[in-house]
Design an enzyme around this catalytic site. Structure first.
Site, PDB file in Angstrom:
ATOM      1  N   PRO A 149      26.527  85.493  28.473  1.00  0.00           N
ATOM      2  CG  PRO A 149      27.496  86.936  26.925  1.00  0.00           C
ATOM      3  CD  PRO A 149      27.440  86.637  28.395  1.00  0.00           C
ATOM      4  CE  LYS A 192      28.515  79.724  29.694  1.00  0.00           C
ATOM      5  NZ  LYS A 192      27.961  80.078  31.020  1.00  0.00           N
TER       6      LYS A 192
END
Length: 266
Positions: free
Chosen positions: A2, A52
């Site tokens: 992601p 992240k």
């Protein structure tokens, strides 16, 4: 893995769902059990993201730090329907008044204090999605580097939150060969790319998906995956460029696949 917009969406969701009230924290898998007990029943003060990394800040100073890595994922359920049995290896379960969420497969799931949060952030570059992000720091690092710009953009100590999709697509949108060195990137060129990156990642937060193809190019061959928006070059090796028709190339750059159009990117 992601990219940064996903973590910011999660932070906003968890802020809405759970902040301001006590939450139940457990570890059905067991690996996080001891740490979970230190925040179980505490009030979640706020949820934030940097690059992240996701942080759940609790009243009293404890913070749950999560990095999803390659396989981490949150799944949500409605508490009013009853608490479901854990499915798979649930590292952390968080339950509020109306919702619950299960975390599986993260690279990092730990309880740290605010000083340790500051240490994590200090190792990261500015996050384009944060209001206080300044491009001056990454520009100084890039301007002095002989590394390829395609590698520098993925270096989380330079810019936090950029992953492989944004890296490849941003370079295409600005006509930059991923193997051009950082020293060969002009200041105005970088400034334009930074502004575009901020805008693209904000779209990612709003829409929940990475959208990089301009409307005039959003046609022709389908996306690289089901329910994914079209990309210019990412995972399109051998396919014709959406702008000039040249076959998209791919190679490995510092351990990650890079994609580019040899005609459009110089």
């Amino acid at each position: 893995m992601p990219e940064g917009h996903t973590l910011h969406r999660l932070a906003r969701l968890h802020q809405r769902r759970y902040a301001g009230a006590p939450v139940a924290i457990s570890s059905p898998q067991g690996r996080f059990a001891d740490a979970a007990s230190t925040v179980d029943g505490q009030v979640l003060r706020r949820a934030t993201a940097w690059g992240k990394h996701l942080f759940h800040h609790y009243v009293g100073g404890a913070t749950v730090h999560v990095h999803l890595g390659l396989y981490g994922k949150f799944t949500e359920w409605t508490a009013g329907d009853g608490m479901p049995d854990p499915v798979g290896a649930v590292r952390m379960r968080m339950v509020g008044a109306e919702y619950g969420t299960d975390l599986r497969g993260p690279t990092v799931c730990e309880v740290i204090d605010e000083a340790q949060v500051a240490d994590v952030v200090a190792r990261l570059g500015p996050d384009p999605l944060r209001w206080d992000a300044e491009p001056g720091w990454p520009w100084e690092r890039i301007n002095k580097s002989r590394r390829p710009i395609g590698a520098l953009l993925m270096d989380q100590t330079i810019i936090a939150g950029v992953g492989n999709v944004y890296r490849n697509e941003l370079l295409f949108r600005h006509g930059i060969d991923p193997y051009r060195t950082g020293r060969a990137i002009g200041e105005a060129e970088f400034a334009q790319a930074w502004t575009d990156l901020v805008d693209l990642m904000k779209v990612g937060v709003r829409r929940g998906k990475i959208i990089t193809v301009r409307p005039e190019h959003d046609h022709g061959a389908p996306s690289y995956g089901p329910r994914r928006p079209r990309t210019y070059v990412y995972r399109r090796a051998g396919d014709p460029c959406r702008v000039c028709g040249t076959a998209v190339r791919t190679a490995e750059l510092e351990g990650r696949n890079v994609f580019w159009c040899p005609t459009c990117q110089t």
